[in-house]
Design an enzyme around this catalytic site. Structure first.
Site, PDB file in Angstrom:
ATOM      1  N   THR A  10      73.170   6.403  38.398  1.00 15.04           N
ATOM      2  CA  THR A  10      74.266   6.855  37.524  1.00 15.04           C
ATOM      3  C   THR A  10      73.711   7.389  36.197  1.00 15.04           C
ATOM      4  O   THR A  10      73.980   8.538  35.812  1.00 15.04           O
ATOM      5  CB  THR A  10      75.234   5.680  37.242  1.00 15.04           C
ATOM      6  OG1 THR A  10      75.724   5.186  38.491  1.00 15.04           O
ATOM      7  CG2 THR A  10      76.399   6.112  36.375  1.00 15.04           C
ATOM      8  N   LYS A 102      70.035  -3.298  28.848  1.00 19.17           N
ATOM      9  CA  LYS A 102      70.315  -4.348  27.842  1.00 19.17           C
ATOM     10  C   LYS A 102      69.766  -5.698  28.243  1.00 19.17           C
ATOM     11  O   LYS A 102      69.357  -6.495  27.382  1.00 19.17           O
ATOM     12  CB  LYS A 102      71.821  -4.461  27.550  1.00 19.17           C
ATOM     13  CG  LYS A 102      72.695  -4.493  28.786  1.00 19.17           C
ATOM     14  CD  LYS A 102      73.106  -3.107  29.179  1.00 19.17           C
ATOM     15  CE  LYS A 102      73.746  -3.095  30.541  1.00 19.17           C
ATOM     16  NZ  LYS A 102      74.689  -2.016  30.734  1.00 19.17           N
ATOM     17  N   GLU A 126      69.385   2.716  22.353  1.00 24.31           N
ATOM     18  CA  GLU A 126      70.768   2.951  21.919  1.00 24.31           C
ATOM     19  C   GLU A 126      71.755   2.835  23.086  1.00 24.31           C
ATOM     20  O   GLU A 126      72.860   2.289  22.943  1.00 24.31           O
ATOM     21  CB  GLU A 126      70.882   4.349  21.289  1.00 24.31           C
ATOM     22  CG  GLU A 126      72.261   4.726  20.804  1.00 24.31           C
ATOM     23  CD  GLU A 126      72.745   3.874  19.641  1.00 24.31           C
ATOM     24  OE1 GLU A 126      72.202   4.008  18.543  1.00 24.31           O
ATOM     25  OE2 GLU A 126      73.674   3.060  19.849  1.00 24.31           O
ATOM     26  N   GLY A 131      77.565   1.921  25.775  1.00 25.75           N
ATOM     27  CA  GLY A 131      77.485   3.235  26.440  1.00 25.75           C
ATOM     28  C   GLY A 131      77.198   4.368  25.481  1.00 25.75           C
ATOM     29  O   GLY A 131      76.146   4.422  24.845  1.00 25.75           O
ATOM     30  N   ILE A 133      78.628   5.167  22.615  1.00 30.67           N
ATOM     31  CA  ILE A 133      78.888   4.994  21.176  1.00 30.67           C
ATOM     32  C   ILE A 133      77.556   4.775  20.450  1.00 30.67           C
ATOM     33  O   ILE A 133      76.804   3.874  20.819  1.00 30.67           O
ATOM     34  CB  ILE A 133      79.797   3.768  20.902  1.00 30.67           C
ATOM     35  CG1 ILE A 133      81.104   3.856  21.692  1.00 30.67           C
ATOM     36  CG2 ILE A 133      80.063   3.626  19.407  1.00 30.67           C
ATOM     37  CD1 ILE A 133      81.972   2.605  21.575  1.00 30.67           C
ATOM     38  N   GLY A 184      80.745   3.827  39.164  1.00 31.17           N
ATOM     39  CA  GLY A 184      79.409   3.707  38.542  1.00 31.17           C
ATOM     40  C   GLY A 184      79.416   2.924  37.247  1.00 31.17           C
ATOM     41  O   GLY A 184      78.440   2.948  36.499  1.00 31.17           O
ATOM     42  N   GLU A 187      77.525  -3.226  36.816  1.00 28.20           N
ATOM     43  CA  GLU A 187      76.108  -3.519  36.984  1.00 28.20           C
ATOM     44  C   GLU A 187      75.791  -3.677  38.474  1.00 28.20           C
ATOM     45  O   GLU A 187      76.688  -3.898  39.294  1.00 28.20           O
ATOM     46  CB  GLU A 187      75.765  -4.822  36.242  1.00 28.20           C
ATOM     47  CG  GLU A 187      75.922  -4.736  34.741  1.00 28.20           C
ATOM     48  CD  GLU A 187      75.056  -3.635  34.145  1.00 28.20           C
ATOM     49  OE1 GLU A 187      73.834  -3.690  34.238  1.00 28.20           O
ATOM     50  OE2 GLU A 187      75.636  -2.681  33.579  1.00 28.20           O
ATOM     51  N   ASP A 198      76.653  -9.399  30.840  1.00 24.97           N
ATOM     52  CA  ASP A 198      76.329  -8.066  30.320  1.00 24.97           C
ATOM     53  C   ASP A 198      76.756  -7.957  28.848  1.00 24.97           C
ATOM     54  O   ASP A 198      75.993  -7.468  27.999  1.00 24.97           O
ATOM     55  CB  ASP A 198      77.036  -7.001  31.178  1.00 24.97           C
ATOM     56  CG  ASP A 198      76.797  -5.601  30.656  1.00 24.97           C
ATOM     57  OD1 ASP A 198      75.689  -5.075  30.852  1.00 24.97           O
ATOM     58  OD2 ASP A 198      77.726  -5.035  30.030  1.00 24.97           O
ATOM     59  N   LYS A 202      74.459  -7.428  25.342  1.00 24.52           N
ATOM     60  CA  LYS A 202      74.725  -6.418  24.315  1.00 24.52           C
ATOM     61  C   LYS A 202      74.960  -7.072  22.951  1.00 24.52           C
ATOM     62  O   LYS A 202      74.516  -6.562  21.919  1.00 24.52           O
ATOM     63  CB  LYS A 202      75.942  -5.577  24.718  1.00 24.52           C
ATOM     64  CG  LYS A 202      75.674  -4.725  25.957  1.00 24.52           C
ATOM     65  CD  LYS A 202      76.975  -4.184  26.540  1.00 24.52           C
ATOM     66  CE  LYS A 202      76.718  -3.263  27.711  1.00 24.52           C
ATOM     67  NZ  LYS A 202      77.939  -2.962  28.479  1.00 24.52           N
TER      68      LYS A 202
HETATM   69  P1  NAP Z   1      71.980   2.705  39.430  1.00 27.77           P
HETATM   70  O1  NAP Z   1      73.015   3.746  39.569  1.00 27.77           O
HETATM   71  O2  NAP Z   1      71.959   1.592  40.427  1.00 27.77           O
HETATM   72  O3  NAP Z   1      70.565   3.420  39.413  1.00 27.77           O
HETATM   73  C1  NAP Z   1      69.358   2.698  39.483  1.00 27.77           C
HETATM   74  C2  NAP Z   1      68.267   3.661  39.876  1.00 27.77           C
HETATM   75  O4  NAP Z   1      67.037   2.970  39.887  1.00 27.77           O
HETATM   76  C3  NAP Z   1      68.454   4.243  41.285  1.00 27.77           C
HETATM   77  O5  NAP Z   1      68.144   5.602  41.278  1.00 27.77           O
HETATM   78  C4  NAP Z   1      67.442   3.478  42.127  1.00 27.77           C
HETATM   79  O6  NAP Z   1      66.940   4.231  43.219  1.00 27.77           O
HETATM   80  C5  NAP Z   1      66.360   3.226  41.117  1.00 27.77           C
HETATM   81  N1  NAP Z   1      65.567   2.053  41.463  1.00 27.77           N
HETATM   82  C6  NAP Z   1      65.987   0.776  41.568  1.00 27.77           C
HETATM   83  N2  NAP Z   1      64.983  -0.020  41.929  1.00 27.77           N
HETATM   84  C7  NAP Z   1      63.887   0.781  42.077  1.00 27.77           C
HETATM   85  C8  NAP Z   1      62.542   0.558  42.459  1.00 27.77           C
HETATM   86  N3  NAP Z   1      62.115  -0.657  42.783  1.00 27.77           N
HETATM   87  N4  NAP Z   1      61.697   1.610  42.478  1.00 27.77           N
HETATM   88  C9  NAP Z   1      62.119   2.853  42.159  1.00 27.77           C
HETATM   89  N5  NAP Z   1      63.399   3.123  41.792  1.00 27.77           N
HETATM   90  C10 NAP Z   1      64.266   2.093  41.761  1.00 27.77           C
HETATM   91  O7  NAP Z   1      72.051   1.998  38.004  1.00 27.77           O
HETATM   92  P2  NAP Z   1      72.653   2.617  36.667  1.00 27.77           P
HETATM   93  O8  NAP Z   1      74.114   2.318  36.623  1.00 27.77           O
HETATM   94  O9  NAP Z   1      72.209   3.995  36.472  1.00 27.77           O
HETATM   95  O10 NAP Z   1      71.998   1.655  35.568  1.00 27.77           O
HETATM   96  C11 NAP Z   1      70.668   1.812  35.172  1.00 27.77           C
HETATM   97  C12 NAP Z   1      70.424   1.010  33.907  1.00 27.77           C
HETATM   98  O11 NAP Z   1      71.268   1.492  32.871  1.00 27.77           O
HETATM   99  C13 NAP Z   1      70.735  -0.489  34.021  1.00 27.77           C
HETATM  100  O12 NAP Z   1      69.857  -1.209  33.211  1.00 27.77           O
HETATM  101  C14 NAP Z   1      72.144  -0.585  33.462  1.00 27.77           C
HETATM  102  O13 NAP Z   1      72.433  -1.862  32.936  1.00 27.77           O
HETATM  103  C15 NAP Z   1      72.080   0.441  32.369  1.00 27.77           C
HETATM  104  N6  NAP Z   1      73.349   1.035  31.950  1.00 27.77           N
HETATM  105  C16 NAP Z   1      74.214   1.511  32.873  1.00 27.77           C
HETATM  106  C17 NAP Z   1      75.382   2.137  32.463  1.00 27.77           C
HETATM  107  C18 NAP Z   1      76.379   2.684  33.446  1.00 27.77           C
HETATM  108  O14 NAP Z   1      77.440   3.138  33.014  1.00 27.77           O
HETATM  109  N7  NAP Z   1      76.109   2.687  34.737  1.00 27.77           N
HETATM  110  C19 NAP Z   1      75.649   2.277  31.090  1.00 27.77           C
HETATM  111  C20 NAP Z   1      74.714   1.788  30.164  1.00 27.77           C
HETATM  112  C21 NAP Z   1      73.584   1.167  30.614  1.00 27.77           C
HETATM  113  P3  NAP Z   1      67.917   4.684  44.428  1.00 27.77           P
HETATM  114  O15 NAP Z   1      68.874   5.638  43.812  1.00 27.77           O
HETATM  115  O16 NAP Z   1      67.013   5.329  45.401  1.00 27.77           O
HETATM  116  O17 NAP Z   1      68.562   3.428  44.916  1.00 27.77           O
HETATM  117  N1  HSE Z   2      78.291  -2.368  33.382  1.00 33.73           N
HETATM  118  C1  HSE Z   2      78.326  -1.936  32.046  1.00 33.73           C
HETATM  119  C2  HSE Z   2      79.763  -1.887  31.572  1.00 33.73           C
HETATM  120  C3  HSE Z   2      77.692  -0.571  31.934  1.00 33.73           C
HETATM  121  O1  HSE Z   2      80.661  -1.888  32.410  1.00 33.73           O
HETATM  122  O2  HSE Z   2      79.993  -1.875  30.378  1.00 33.73           O
HETATM  123  C4  HSE Z   2      77.575  -0.097  30.507  1.00 33.73           C
HETATM  124  O3  HSE Z   2      76.674  -0.867  29.792  1.00 33.73           O
END
Ligand code: NAP
Ligand code: HSE
Length: 425
Positions: A10, A102, A126, A131, A133, A184, A187, A198, A202
């Protein structure tokens, strides 16, 4: 500038899409061409939300952090095991690192930031809080003249989305959570969202930046939203409140208080009207007074916006995080949760018989608790009264003792529900 991304889900996919669609603007602001050359994923054959034609995809993330041609690493895969090893390796290899993780920062941030300082590189995060902000930059730059008295925020988009859908559409908790996962927002392990972990990650980061103290994740008292029932939502509405999942950080007498829990907020407050996946953070500074920051708390491009802002800061060398000053941050002790003063909402299920309310209020009186509002629903088919009470401001230990006494009465039919109330005055 060659960028290597660990994780193209995502957030990683959102970063590539925003870099592509805003390329001219980002180049103008940063003064450099930014190219994502490599990305590590778990499954190289999976469909992506972004184009990958010009990106070398690999299932070997260490190949990225050890690649001499990569200048900056974006850790966007999540977790605190492999991600930590990769971030450490990238830092030791002299690469700046930006992360949205985080959990990683809340739990290992103190040591990782020290490592970054020792290696003369930046570790920025950041996107880890609220997200899109830019709340960390606001605290460090725009509010830098203030002593921060209070930070109170809706800092988990998934939780806020669930509570909003339950309240507005009467939807089932599990059904809304599934939708948040599909969008998306959630977590990888959604219990992090619904059990408040989570938000606690934060809040630990927010508290650290706001008060200039080391990260103290273990001192965040944490309660999720999974125990909030439709009845609580209905009672709160009737009493003039919204239930929000709040992270609250205060510094009182050089002690830091950090807590995450469901909270009743008067409907008239701006925070009470922050709905869906939106986040908002209220910051009270001793010079500026109350300020409020609002925006999307999760999602691909909103989060990418914060990641790329850190990227531009590093490229322009305008990083606001005072990495060298970090080592001078104080280690303030945590406030005992029993000492926290709060207004409380209580929900009781009691047998309908004369004297029940009198018995409850007598116990309150013996603990110097007064009733500010009370609502009783019609008696149900089992002859039980559904009662909601709002108390005055009282010490948590006093409230817990009173509830334990009430609970002992055989007219009480289930555990008394206790939820904090914050007026945010
Ligand atoms: P996600 O959609 O599950 O993406 C995770 C990515 O990491 C996927 O592309 C996955 O590969 C890859 N990955 C996982 N394990 C791996 C490994 N062992 N080797 C290589 N690649 C690996 O997660 P996300 O929502 O983007 O979140 C990522 C981070 O951002 C997390 O720390 C989350 O807390 C943070 N975050 C997320 C959001 C949100 O809105 N989603 C907002 C702020 C912060 P595959 O695609 O091949 O499975
Ligand atoms: N899972 C987190 C949320 C992603 O819903 O706020 C953004 O940090």
């Amino acid at each position: 500038m060659n960028i290597g991304i660990l994780g193209l889900g995502t957030v990683g996919g959102g970063v590539v899409n925003v870099l592509t669609k805003n390329q001219a603007e980002i180049t103008r602001r940063s003064g450099k061409n930014i190219t994502v050359t490599h990305a590590a994923v778990r499954d190289i054959n999976q469909d992506r939300i972004c184009p990958t034609d010009d990106i070398s995809l690999t299932q070997d993330p260490f190949g990225i952090v050890n690649n001499n041609e990569i200048d900056i690493v974006l850790e966007l895969m999540g977790g605190t095991g492999l991600a930590k090893d990769l971030v450490e390796q990238a830092i030791k290899n002299g690469k700046h690192v930006i992360t949205a993780n985080k959990a990683l920062i809340a739990i290992h941030g103190n040591e990782l930031l020290e490592l970054a300082k020792d290696n003369n590189v930046y570790l920025l995060f950041e996107a880890a809080v609220a997200g899109g902000i830019p709340i960390l930059k606001s605290l460090e730059q725009g509010l830098s003249a203030n002593q921060v008295e209070l930070v109170a925020g809706i800092i988990n988009g998934t939780g806020n989305f669930i509570l909003t859908e339950m309240r507005d559409k009467g939807r089932d908790f599990d059904d809304v959570l599934k939708e948040a996962q599909a969008l998306g927002y959630a977590e990888a392990d959604p219990t992090f969202d619904v059990e408040g972990i989570d938000a606690a990650h934060k809040l630990a980061i927010l508290g650290s930046i706001a008060f200039g103290c080391k990260l103290q994740f273990d001192n965040v008292s944490t309660e999720g939203i999974s125990q909030i029932s439709g009845e609580d939502v209905a009672f709160a509405t009737e009493l003039g409140y919204s239930i929000k999942h709040l992270g609250i950080a205060k510094k009182i007498d050089n002690k830091v208080q950090m807590r995450v829990h469901p909270t009743l907020i008067p409907k008239a407050r701006l925070l009470a009207n922050v709905d869906g996946v939106m986040n908002a953070v209220l910051v009270k500074g001793n010079a500026v007074g109350p300020t409020l920051y609002y925006g999307a708390g999760a999602g691909d491009e909103a989060t990418a916006s914060a990641v790329i802002a850190d990227l531009i800061d590093i490229i322009k060398d305008t990083v606001s995080h005072d990495i060298l000053g970090w080592q001078n941050f104080e280690d303030y002790p945590a406030c005992d949760t029993d000492d926290i003063e709060s207004i409380f909402y209580l929900r009781l299920l009691a047998t309908d018989k004369p004297g029940v309310l009198a018995d409850i209020t007598a116990i309150f009186a013996s603990h110097s608790i007064s009733v500010e509002a009370v609502v009783q629903k019609q008696i149900d088919s089992k002859n039980n009264a559904h009662i909601a009470i709002i108390t005055n401001m009282i010490k948590t230990s006093e409230m817990n003792e009173a509830v334990a006494e009430i609970q002992k009465n055989d007219f009480i039919q289930e555990d008394v529900k206790i939820i904090h109330v914050e007026t945010l005055d």
